[in-house]
Structures are given as C-alpha cells and as structure tokens.
Design an enzyme around this catalytic site. Structure first.
Site: not given
Length: 705
Positions: A46, A68, A420
């Site tokens: 908002h 929203e 990794n």
C-alpha cells in the site's frame, strides 16, 4: 521545492519495503498464516503504491495496486493461501523490484513484463475469487491525478477490493507542522491531487488544509510522508463543508484516520461486513511503518539518511586526527613530565576523547549481518525446489555488526558457498533417508565476533568432502598433491582455479569457477577462509574477516632499521628458537619445530631485502603467524609492541607491493608497511627478492603528501 529531490528517499524506502515483503512472504505459514504478518505485507504494498502515485511512476503504481488488492483479500480470509500463490506474490515482488530499478535509472519499465505479471495476478483473481480480468496498461505519461486514478480504477480492474467503494467523499483536515512558506505550495498542490482543497490557513508552525477527498487518511499520510517527515503531518476528521454523504452511509462512518493516532488499534484480522463502504484501513504500528520518511508519532527515535561518501570523509578525517594525536604523544614523551604536567594531562584527555570519537564514528558504518542473511531465504527456497531437495535454512547472529564496505563485498562469496552447499553438500531426500538421516537437510548461516574479527560460517549436514575423490581430481588437473597432505591442505584444493568435482555441468555449478573467486575476494578484504569437513556428516566453511578495513589492531615489529605492522589477528605467539628445533629441507627451505609441528620459516630480511638485519635464527625472535589456514614462523629482530593503526590503502596511493597489504603512519610521522602473511610465504618460496627498502622512501612521500 522540487519533488524530484525526494526520488532517492522513495527508492531507498521502497527497496526496504520490498525486502520486508519478501521476508514476510517467506516466513508465512500457508496453513495458518499470521494475521499481523499479512497486514504488514499489505501495508508495504500500500505504501509503495501511494509513493509511486505521488511521483508519477504509473507502471509501478498499477502493478502494486493489483497485487495490493489480492493481498487485501488474503488478509481478510477471502483468498486461501497456498505455496503456489505465495510463489506468484514473490514473482510480483521481483517484478516490482525491476520496475523500481528502471525508474531509478530514468527508464520506463518493461511493458511486456508489466502486462505479463498483471495478467498473471488478474488470472489468479479470476481463479480464486471469481473476479474478471481486464486492466488497461497505464499511459506512458503521468496522469494529472495519479493517486486518485489508482483508487478509482479499482472497479475497472475487475478485482473487487476494499478501496473500490471509496467514491464516498469525506472532509479531512490536514495540518502541516513546521513547514516553511516556500515549501507549502508544493505540498498543497500534492494534496489537491488527492481531492478538493476547500480552505487553507495558518502559519509556518501550523498550516491547516481542509480537504474534501475520496482518499483515506492513511493513504494521504503514505503519500505525503515521502515528501515530509511523519511528525510534520497531522490528519483528522473535519466537519463537512458542503454536500454530505447519502443517509445510508453517514460521513462519520467513513474512514476517519487521523494519521497514526493510537497505534495499538492496528489489528484488523476480522473481515468487515460485506456492505461496509470504504472500510477503514488501520494505521500501521510503529514497528511496521518503515516507509514513513521520519519517525512515527510518539516515538523518541529518529534517523537521518547520509550519503556514504560523507561518512567516509568523516572517518578519514578522524583517522588523520588519530595520527596527529599520536605525533603529539611522541613529541610530548620527550618533554619533562613534571615541568609540563598540564600539557601531559591535556594530551591524555585528548587521547581518550580521540579514541571515543573514533569508536563512535566507526560505529556509523557498522551494519547488522541481517542485511546479508536476509537475502538467502529466497535463494535457498528457490534453489532447493530446483534441485528437488528439502532444506531448512537457519540463521544465527543476525545482529552481529560488520563494516558496510565489507558487508556489501561478502554477499557474493557467501552466495557461492550457499549454492555449493545446496548442490554438492546436502544430499537428495532419498539419499539422506538411505543413510539414516532425516529427509530434510539443514543449512546454517552464523556470524559472531571473535576478538577484532568477525567469524562467518556456512554449515551443512550433508555428505561432507571425500578426501580420495579430491586428491584424484586434483591429480588429474595437474596439481601437485600427495597422500601425506593433511586434511586441511586437501580441503583447500577446492579453491584451486578450475577445480570442480561435479559429475556434470549445470546452471547451478560444475564449471570450476566460483570457489577460487571466493578465496581471492575474502583475501582482498584482509580475511581468510577455512574448511572443516567430516565425510557423511557435513561441511563447515569458515570465513574470518576484520570488523573494519579503516582501523587495525597490529603488532609493531622491527627488522633492521625498518618497522612493520603485523595484523594482530594473524599473530599466535612469539618465542626464542634454539638450533635443535631447526631443520633444513631439500634446497634451502627451513622448518622450525614447535610442539611437534613443523612450520615453514620466513626470513623477513631475505624476502624483503632488508639491510643490517639479524640473519642468525637463534639471535632472532620468531613470531608464529597464520595465513590462509596455515602457520608460519616469521623471523624478526625485535617486538616493539601492540598498537591500533589507521589503515592507508597502498595500492590507491602508490602501487601494489608484493608481500604488503597496506600501510599506516606512525606517531613520528614515518610510514610502516602492513604485512600480508600468505603473500610473504609465496615470495619466500619463489626466492624472488623484492627490494622493498628502496620502495619505502617513495611510499612515505606519497602517503604523507
């Protein structure tokens, strides 16, 4: 007052709001979502929408508006969350970030991407809520009334939301506090875009504007607080001046939101009645209201945004002050203390105040590790899904602070290590189950202070490193290896350029690039990386970094007539060696036996070609130091003592000198070079003599000029 002056503030705060939105979405329990978290996500969207409307960023405004609406239905319990819905919200957040960056760079956002995400969100509304799709793309040029347009186009979107009925106008009194007359024109003009200005009066201390508007008080505050601080704004209900609302919906039932009054009344978990027109949006509580440019009302704290280069300038000046204070101490030490006691007392006071000032200024640049760790929940979530693995991310020590310059540079190395661990370390659920492990793996990111350093660890409970496999791969790559290598030396092989144990190349890893870059980047920050691993139980990658690159705790040593600084974090102990502990290897390599451990000897006078230095090991002092996970015996003439020094970048001010990481200025005005332990050992092994004593004089001239 040029509204473009506030662009940077909006971009920074919108960036923070998007970060909060992602974090909260990732933390949501889709089965039992927390109502306050849903409210906070909605408020973030908002506020971004309101600010985007104020500045005419219509693509960003429109995208946020549609998102929203869906978030509003979610917090009201009308849209049931699922993992795929959260994924779509995260995708929308990424699109908002791209649009924000486009506006930041003075460009228009990608129209095709905008239309695609809008279509996705509206299709979700159609599938989940039975809404109709069909939102027109915003025009390229800003509309005269962007915010009002956003509120009134809700019904056109076909996504029914709590703002679609805000055509009911109310009368609000907006008070501007401590706003200069020259700035009021723009602010009143902004208010006029949100409704009709009926009356305005007052002075610089309090200027009141009576506004007839269909926009709620919270919307006005969200928009205005990107231009002025929250404490400069008061919004309250006013008596209607003209036509009142229909009898079925009295004005006093319209959203009366006197800015952020009564933060305690912020909960709105219960859905409002379906026939309520323009339901009041609760004002955000102070802890959630990050976008409001200044401090929330009732708060005793405030913040000030300052460009980093200004902070760096202050730190540099404080460093110069410390150097000057050291010079004064050096001079005062030659003056009789009894005769000039007042001078000595004043200098002692100056020293304490200078140190306090230094610590206070350095703390400005310190940032919590949460700034780094907050980026990884999304990465782990997406990558684990891609690899079909179940991984739980645990973060520890998020409040641990590190210098801003380092915290930004550590993100990429940590990203490589996390990828990794997910790809090579943690096994698939079926493999883990076959080994008697839980199907879900754990990845832990931790940070803690350790003396003058920060210790960052990436820990996984995966398969661990396979010693035999690493040695075989290294040998096939032409690396010099042997079975007599210690585990620590074998683990360090993964940092060799082009080294990879992946069976096949993927878009996640396997090309043999990344880990060598990780090591180089960490060394460039004055740190080192270590690996601890147990096959079948997991791997811990440990990064040790200095807290800051501006100040260094060091040990002053002397070789010949030259003074050098050893970073205190690299110093383990010092001792007087005996000839019985010295061993000569093939060639001229020497090893020193220290408690059943054989350490390579670095003869500093030989490596740096220093004249008039002691050359007999038994006449020297040996300092045991560590670098890149290994220990060395460093030959020096004398230990001068421990001191805190201001680090000067040698490469920037002069040039790169092998074996030297930086420089500092001592109390007598001379330059002392700060040693790079690992590089010194490489120089020693190559027997490449660098005539450093010939380089010191021009270095002094450059640094002191």
């Amino acid at each position: 007052m040029d509204i473009t002056d506030f662009y940077d503030t909006f971009f920074e705060e919108a960036e923070e709001l998007l970060g909060d939105m992602e974090r909260l979405l990732l933390e949501l329990d889709v089965d039992e979502p927390d109502a306050e978290e849903l409210n906070a996500i909605f408020r973030a969207a908002h506020s971004i929408k309101g600010g985007a409307g104020t500045f005419g960023f219509l693509v960003l405004q429109e995208t946020t508006h549609i998102l929203e609406n869906l978030l509003d239905h979610t917090r009201r319990g009308e849209l049931t969350l699922r993992r795929d819905i959260v994924d779509t919200f995260l995708e929308a957040k990424d699109m908002l970030h791209d649009q924000l960056n486009a506006y930041r760079n003075g460009e228009e956002p990608d129209q095709e991407a905008f239309e695609r995400i809008c279509k996705t969100l509206k299709q979700m509304a159609l599938d989940e809520l039975g809404g109709a799709e069909g939102t027109k793309a915003p025009k390229a040029k800003p509309a005269p009334e962007p915010v009002k347009e956003a509120e009134t186009t809700a019904s056109a979107d076909g996504v029914n939301d709590s703002e679609s009925d805000e055509e009911q106008e109310t009368t609000l009194r907006v008070a501007l506090l401590n706003v200069a007359e020259k700035d009021r024109g723009l602010l009143v003009e902004e208010l006029a875009q949100l409704g009709s200005v009926i009356e305005q009066q007052g002075d610089d201390k309090r200027y009141e504007v009576t506004l007839k508007t269909a926009v709620s008080g919270e919307d006005i505050e969200a928009v205005m607080c990107f231009v002025i601080d929250a404490e400069q704004l008061e919004i309250s209900a006013a008596e209607p001046v003209s036509t009142v609302a229909p009898a079925a919906q009295p004005v006093d039932q319209a959203p009366a939101e006197p800015a952020p009054a009564a933060p305690a009344e912020t909960k709105s978990e219960a859905p409002p009645k379906p026939d309520a027109s323009a339901p009041a949006k609760p004002p955000a509580s102070s802890k959630d209201k990050k976008p409001q440019g200044g401090k929330p009302k009732g708060s005793g704290e405030s913040s000030l945004r300052v460009p980093v280069d200004k902070v760096d300038q202050i730190i540099n000046l404080v460093g110069e002050l410390i150097i000057t204070q050291s010079m004064l101490d050096q001079t005062a030490s030659e003056i009789d203390g009894m005769t000039h006691s007042a001078l000595h007392n004043g200098l002692n006071l100056l020293q304490r105040n200078a140190r306090d000032l230094q610590e206070a200024v350095m703390s400005i640049r310190m940032m919590p590790m949460d700034y780094v760790f907050s980026r990884f929940p999304r990465l782990v979530r997406d990558l684990a899904d891609k690899l079909n693995k179940d991984v739980e991310l645990i973060t520890e020590g998020k409040s641990t602070e590190l210098d801003k310059s380092l915290i930004e540079r550590i993100i990429d190395p940590l990203t490589h290590l996390v990828r990794n661990s997910l790809d090579h370390g943690i096994e698939s659920p079926d493999e883990r189950e076959a080994k008697g492990k839980p199907r879900g793996g754990k990845l832990t990111l931790s940070a803690q202070h350790q003396g003058g350093n920060i210790l960052i660890e990436v820990i996984d409970d995966g398969a661990g490193l396979n010693r035999a496999k690493l040695l075989a791969k290294a040998e096939s790559n032409g690396l010099a290896v042997s079975d007599s290598m210690s585990d620590d030396e074998v683990w360090q092989l993964i940092f060799a350029p082009g080294f990879s144990t992946a069976e096949q190349v993927s878009d996640v890893s396997g090309r043999g690039v990344g880990m060598d870059v990780v090591k180089r980047n960490i060394q460039a920050m004055g740190g080192h990386v270590e690996i601890l691993s147990r096959e079948g139980q997991g791997t811990t990658t440990r990064i040790v970094l200095p807290l800051t690159l501006a100040i260094l705790d060091g040990m002053s040593i002397k070789v010949g007539k030259e003074v050098f600084i050893l970073p205190l974090g690299t110093v383990l102990e010092s001792l007087q060696p005996s000839r019985d502990d010295l061993y000569t290897m093939a060639g001229s390599d020497q090893l020193l036996k220290v408690r059943d451990e054989y350490l390579p000897v670095i003869a500093l006078h030989q490596v740096l070609d220093i004249d008039n230095a002691r050359t007999e090991l038994t006449e020297c002092i040996v300092v045991i130091v560590q670098g890149e996970g290994r220990r060395y015996a460093l030959m020096v003439d004398d230990l001068i003592g421990q001191q805190q020094v201001v680090v000067k970048n040698l490469e920037t001010n002069y040039r790169k000198v092998p074996g030297i990481s930086a420089a500092t200025i001592l109390g007598d005005g001379s330059v002392a070079l700060i040693l790079d332990i690992a590089d010194l050992h490489r120089l020693s092994r190559r027997k490449t003599v660098q005539p450093t004593h010939k380089s010191i004089k021009p270095t002094q001239e450059v640094l002191t000029s």
